[in-house]
Design a protein around this motif. Sequence first.
Motif, PDB file in Angstrom:
ATOM      1  N   PRO A  41      -0.466  35.619  27.394  1.00 25.17           N
ATOM      2  CA  PRO A  41      -1.079  34.840  28.386  1.00 25.17           C
ATOM      3  C   PRO A  41      -2.591  34.632  28.149  1.00 25.17           C
ATOM      4  CG  PRO A  41      -0.989  37.036  29.185  1.00 25.17           C
ATOM      5  CD  PRO A  41      -0.361  36.951  27.741  1.00 25.17           C
TER       6      PRO A  41
ATOM      7  N   ARG B 225      -5.638  33.140  24.938  1.00 23.61           N
ATOM      8  CA  ARG B 225      -5.602  32.781  23.239  1.00 23.61           C
ATOM      9  C   ARG B 225      -5.825  33.884  22.568  1.00 23.61           C
ATOM     10  NH1 ARG B 225      -5.931  28.613  19.924  1.00 23.61           N
ATOM     11  NH2 ARG B 225      -7.488  28.837  18.119  1.00 23.61           N
TER      12      ARG B 225
ATOM     13  N   ASP C 235      -2.027  31.116  24.719  1.00 22.76           N
ATOM     14  CA  ASP C 235      -1.992  29.789  25.708  1.00 22.76           C
ATOM     15  C   ASP C 235      -3.513  29.274  25.158  1.00 22.76           C
ATOM     16  OD1 ASP C 235      -2.515  28.016  27.668  1.00 22.76           O
ATOM     17  OD2 ASP C 235      -2.637  29.586  29.377  1.00 22.76           O
TER      18      ASP C 235
ATOM     19  N   SER D 143      -6.231  28.835  28.052  1.00 24.85           N
ATOM     20  CA  SER D 143      -6.572  29.871  28.611  1.00 24.85           C
ATOM     21  C   SER D 143      -8.169  30.046  28.902  1.00 24.85           C
ATOM     22  CB  SER D 143      -5.989  31.242  28.306  1.00 24.85           C
ATOM     23  OG  SER D 143      -6.536  32.284  28.852  1.00 24.85           O
TER      24      SER D 143
END
Length: 420
Positions: A16, A18, A29, A32
């Motif tokens: 959730p 990078r 992500d 993020s």
Amino acid sequence: MTIAGALEKLMRHGMPFRFEAYDGSTAGDVDSTYTVRLLNERGLRYLMSHPGDLGFARAYVAGDLEIDGIHPGDPYELMRHFRSRLTFKLPPPAELVKVLRSLGLANLIAPTPPPEEHLSRTRRAFEGWRHSRQRDAEAIHHHYDVSNRFYELVLGPSMAYTCAVYPELDATLEQAQAEKFDLICRKLDLKPGQRLLDLGCGWGGMVRHAAEHYGVQALGVTLSEQQAFYAQQAIKEQGLDDRAEVRFLDYRDVTEGDFDAISSIGLTEHIGVKNYGSYFAFIEDKLTPGGRLLNHCITRDNNTSPASAGAFIDRYVFPDGELTGVGRIVSAAHDAGLEVRHSENIREHYALTLRDWNRNLVENWDEALGEVSLGTAKVWGLYMAGSRLAFEEDEIELHHVLAVKPHEDGTSSFPLRPTW
């Protein structure tokens, strides 16, 4: 398989955030707020050899894992955002072997832990049995004898390292700590001339407050030499020498008795659940009939979970610390001959206290790094933010247990209704 690809396969909910690895691979992500960077092979070895909070903590504390988007003194928002999404899964055996081979099986061998880490429980056994006097002294030294100035920067002028009590949501930390000490004095119904024993007295905040504002003769004991020195100096500066005393002493070595009141603020977590019987028996023996005990202690939300802390807390924060539910505390107090009259859960106040400690650490970050290592400062940021979440979500609680030593005829010297 790249490092980023392999680690992503092991995460139950994906990444959730990078993620960037030293081999140039990326995952997660891209939008993020947070970017996690694995900088070297040692960091990978930390993560692989101890997947979970211990491996992450080792890599982060050692500087092998960096996180953009947070201040290391307060990673609360990051931890709250990803709290339920950072879990690992085990793929089928054949796929797991493939992943591990791609990462390098040699990386399953753990590197030397960062210097901020305390010994494992197995190695601590050479210091004595768990909660022996020698081992307790070493555990307290590891956490509390860091730097009095560092504690001042984090805790503020009150130097109170326990849950405060916020009379209003917008109260300052100092107001809340003063209210905590005063609430305990009121629950103990202290009066001028009475004798108070404060077990695990820290930097002497309770001893000094009770002596100054309630006129009692107060004795505090602590296993931290630096705490005792600080408290003794503060007592002199406040002109309380005739009413207050702090000793560098194991509470079990207190020889005086017939105390009108005993306060224990944050000590029970350190003594071990198996020692509750002897602990409350000691207290019962030291109280005069009608004397009161106020036990202030972090507790679990149940009485059945294991008492020992997780690996990160045990190795980096509170070695040998143990928590259990308030029910076991109440039972042990009753079994020792004390009568429990009141119990109160103030866990939300500890979340607010930790919020303010994290804020102090951020505001005083540069000076704090002049007192402790960067790794130690990171540990404090992690553990305080994580503990704040745990109190908010009722994983742990903070209980005041108020008890009395009854007179021989069974009377308690308690009013019909609470007066505090």
